[in-house]
Write a protein that holds these residues in place. Sequence first.
Motif, PDB file in Angstrom:
ATOM      1  N   MET A  99      45.823 113.266  24.863  1.00 54.31           N
ATOM      2  CA  MET A  99      44.626 112.438  24.866  1.00 54.31           C
ATOM      3  C   MET A  99      43.560 113.043  25.771  1.00 54.31           C
ATOM      4  N   LEU A 100      42.360 112.525  25.619  1.00 51.75           N
ATOM      5  CA  LEU A 100      41.228 113.083  26.351  1.00 51.75           C
ATOM      6  C   LEU A 100      41.299 112.789  27.842  1.00 51.75           C
ATOM      7  N   GLU A 101      40.847 113.740  28.633  1.00 48.03           N
ATOM      8  CA  GLU A 101      40.568 113.550  30.053  1.00 48.03           C
ATOM      9  C   GLU A 101      39.120 113.968  30.235  1.00 48.03           C
ATOM     10  N   LEU A 102      38.215 112.993  30.246  1.00 46.60           N
ATOM     11  CA  LEU A 102      36.788 113.291  30.231  1.00 46.60           C
ATOM     12  C   LEU A 102      36.033 112.419  31.220  1.00 46.60           C
ATOM     13  N   SER A 103      34.875 112.914  31.614  1.00 51.71           N
ATOM     14  CA  SER A 103      33.906 112.120  32.354  1.00 51.71           C
ATOM     15  C   SER A 103      32.598 112.171  31.584  1.00 51.71           C
ATOM     16  N   LEU A 104      32.156 111.023  31.080  1.00 52.23           N
ATOM     17  CA  LEU A 104      30.892 110.932  30.344  1.00 52.23           C
ATOM     18  C   LEU A 104      29.795 110.628  31.356  1.00 52.23           C
ATOM     19  N   CYS A 105      28.830 111.517  31.455  1.00 50.14           N
ATOM     20  CA  CYS A 105      27.840 111.443  32.535  1.00 50.14           C
ATOM     21  C   CYS A 105      26.422 111.299  31.990  1.00 50.14           C
ATOM     22  N   GLY A 106      25.610 110.557  32.714  1.00 53.61           N
ATOM     23  CA  GLY A 106      24.176 110.514  32.443  1.00 53.61           C
ATOM     24  C   GLY A 106      23.735 109.556  31.362  1.00 53.61           C
ATOM     25  N   ALA A 107      24.674 108.951  30.649  1.00 53.90           N
ATOM     26  CA  ALA A 107      24.300 108.039  29.563  1.00 53.90           C
ATOM     27  C   ALA A 107      24.011 106.651  30.119  1.00 53.90           C
ATOM     28  N   GLU A 108      23.330 105.853  29.310  1.00 50.40           N
ATOM     29  CA  GLU A 108      23.200 104.431  29.601  1.00 50.40           C
ATOM     30  C   GLU A 108      24.420 103.726  29.029  1.00 50.40           C
ATOM     31  N   LEU A 109      25.144 102.994  29.871  1.00 51.97           N
ATOM     32  CA  LEU A 109      26.319 102.254  29.439  1.00 51.97           C
ATOM     33  C   LEU A 109      25.934 100.801  29.176  1.00 51.97           C
ATOM     34  N   LEU A 110      26.426 100.248  28.078  1.00 52.43           N
ATOM     35  CA  LEU A 110      26.187  98.840  27.800  1.00 52.43           C
ATOM     36  C   LEU A 110      27.290  98.025  28.459  1.00 52.43           C
ATOM     37  N   LEU A 111      26.958  97.397  29.578  1.00 49.60           N
ATOM     38  CA  LEU A 111      27.895  96.567  30.319  1.00 49.60           C
ATOM     39  C   LEU A 111      27.582  95.093  30.067  1.00 49.60           C
ATOM     40  N   ARG A 112      28.340  94.196  30.667  1.00 47.77           N
ATOM     41  CA  ARG A 112      28.156  92.766  30.419  1.00 47.77           C
ATOM     42  C   ARG A 112      26.742  92.307  30.776  1.00 47.77           C
ATOM     43  N   ASP A 113      26.163  92.945  31.792  1.00 47.06           N
ATOM     44  CA  ASP A 113      24.840  92.525  32.260  1.00 47.06           C
ATOM     45  C   ASP A 113      23.702  93.342  31.671  1.00 47.06           C
ATOM     46  N   GLY A 114      24.006  94.211  30.722  1.00 48.35           N
ATOM     47  CA  GLY A 114      22.969  95.013  30.105  1.00 48.35           C
ATOM     48  C   GLY A 114      23.208  96.495  30.290  1.00 48.35           C
ATOM     49  N   LEU A 115      22.188  97.277  30.011  1.00 50.36           N
ATOM     50  CA  LEU A 115      22.294  98.736  30.094  1.00 50.36           C
ATOM     51  C   LEU A 115      22.196  99.195  31.544  1.00 50.36           C
ATOM     52  N   MET A 116      23.073 100.163  31.892  1.00 48.08           N
ATOM     53  CA  MET A 116      23.070 100.714  33.240  1.00 48.08           C
ATOM     54  C   MET A 116      23.474 102.183  33.164  1.00 48.08           C
ATOM     55  N   ARG A 117      22.770 103.007  33.878  1.00 50.41           N
ATOM     56  CA  ARG A 117      23.112 104.428  33.891  1.00 50.41           C
ATOM     57  C   ARG A 117      24.248 104.657  34.884  1.00 50.41           C
ATOM     58  N   ALA A 118      25.366 105.132  34.384  1.00 51.41           N
ATOM     59  CA  ALA A 118      26.538 105.359  35.232  1.00 51.41           C
ATOM     60  C   ALA A 118      27.496 106.300  34.510  1.00 51.41           C
ATOM     61  N   ASP A 119      28.441 106.837  35.276  1.00 53.66           N
ATOM     62  CA  ASP A 119      29.471 107.674  34.677  1.00 53.66           C
ATOM     63  C   ASP A 119      30.609 106.798  34.158  1.00 53.66           C
ATOM     64  N   LEU A 120      31.330 107.317  33.173  1.00 54.57           N
ATOM     65  CA  LEU A 120      32.463 106.595  32.593  1.00 54.57           C
ATOM     66  C   LEU A 120      33.582 107.592  32.344  1.00 54.57           C
ATOM     67  N   GLY A 121      34.778 107.297  32.875  1.00 50.41           N
ATOM     68  CA  GLY A 121      35.904 108.204  32.684  1.00 50.41           C
ATOM     69  C   GLY A 121      36.846 107.736  31.597  1.00 50.41           C
ATOM     70  N   ILE A 122      37.551 108.699  31.011  1.00 50.05           N
ATOM     71  CA  ILE A 122      38.583 108.420  30.012  1.00 50.05           C
ATOM     72  C   ILE A 122      39.835 109.177  30.428  1.00 50.05           C
ATOM     73  N   SER A 123      40.946 108.469  30.530  1.00 47.51           N
ATOM     74  CA  SER A 123      42.202 109.100  30.920  1.00 47.51           C
ATOM     75  C   SER A 123      43.362 108.297  30.361  1.00 47.51           C
ATOM     76  N   GLY A 124      44.292 108.976  29.693  1.00 46.87           N
ATOM     77  CA  GLY A 124      45.475 108.315  29.168  1.00 46.87           C
ATOM     78  C   GLY A 124      45.177 107.218  28.172  1.00 46.87           C
ATOM     79  N   GLY A 125      44.091 107.372  27.441  1.00 46.40           N
ATOM     80  CA  GLY A 125      43.732 106.374  26.441  1.00 46.40           C
ATOM     81  C   GLY A 125      43.041 105.162  27.002  1.00 46.40           C
ATOM     82  N   ARG A 126      42.723 105.183  28.296  1.00 47.79           N
ATOM     83  CA  ARG A 126      42.084 104.058  28.969  1.00 47.79           C
ATOM     84  C   ARG A 126      40.768 104.487  29.600  1.00 47.79           C
ATOM     85  N   LEU A 127      39.929 103.502  29.866  1.00 43.62           N
ATOM     86  CA  LEU A 127      38.691 103.755  30.584  1.00 43.62           C
ATOM     87  C   LEU A 127      38.959 103.716  32.083  1.00 43.62           C
TER      88      LEU A 127
END
Length: 376
Positions: free
Chosen positions: A1-29
Amino acid sequence: MLELSLCGAELLLRDGLMRADLGISGGRLTGTGMGRRIDLSGFRVLPGIVDLHGDGFERHLAPRRGAMKDLSAGLASAEAELAANGITTAYLAQFWSWEGGMRGRDFALRFLRALRDYRGTGTDLRAQLRFELFMLDDYGDFEATVAEYGVAYVVFNDHLPHDALNRGKRPPRLTGQALKGGRSPEAHLAMMKELHRHMTGVAPAVAGLAQRLGERGVALGSHDDDTADLRRGWHKRGVTIAEFPETQAAAAEACGLGDAVVLGAPNVVRGGSHSGNASAADLVRDGLCDALASDYHYPAPRQAALILSQEVGLEKAWALVSEGPARVLGLTDRGVLEADKRADLVVLDGEGRIGATIAGGRVTYLSGAVAERFLG
């Protein structure tokens, strides 16, 4: 499975869009980036789409009547379309119906066997069985099949043309329906009349079946409720999901009872129902919708959410195709971009087009400029 860090994107969180990094490891965020860094500046990352009801897979399994013998090839084709449309969890709505053909009992069993044995690219494919109420002789076999294949979502349907049968009229589309079921029009009509004749036996049979399935934890839905009384009757049987209510009154009754309302995303995209029923967009505006489903067109959930976002905001609109449907069926491990949730996400460009879909930590779709970022 992927081991990644998604950087620089706008993430859609519960409170709206926020620029932050998001990791993926072992099929989980993960809350912090891990593994290779992917620069997604200029793109948006949103939760993967959870589709509670879609029958668009049918054309992949049988592009022509009787043409597809190996259903696994059709499932692979359907999964490719799902991924291309950002769907990471899909309930494939399969009929168990007197209509026969691809909607009949025998095909339903073939479908369930094929789905159980299918090994795909990562999309979580699940079965929804749509059971026709008037098939009284099938209740035992249907219940046993639900248990054998671990079907977790059953929807009750009634597609018999009762009005026409009561008046002794020839039902509409009889010849085409009969041919699809492999019968003559005369035999098909005789079968419908025989089923219709057992009206009084249906209510107690359905109540018993619903109680037994509910006790085993099966989610239960009704289909096309057109009155508040009908929805109230289903609620009393423990059927707490209202799929595609046809009227505002039925949808309002469901919400008042605390039941979930699932509407068709194509209705939103079209700007209204193709059959004159309630407008899904109007019901969303009235707060009478928990989830949008693809129904018959897999591109529709993404399209509908983006259309609605112009009025209600992206976080609320997208929740109708991600967090909302996950909540309806108790899928607590997905639907939002949070640490330890299943790594289900889509990457959209500035025009709302899908550049990548990741399901369970696996890339299921990759295209265009986003693909260039992933491939370096």
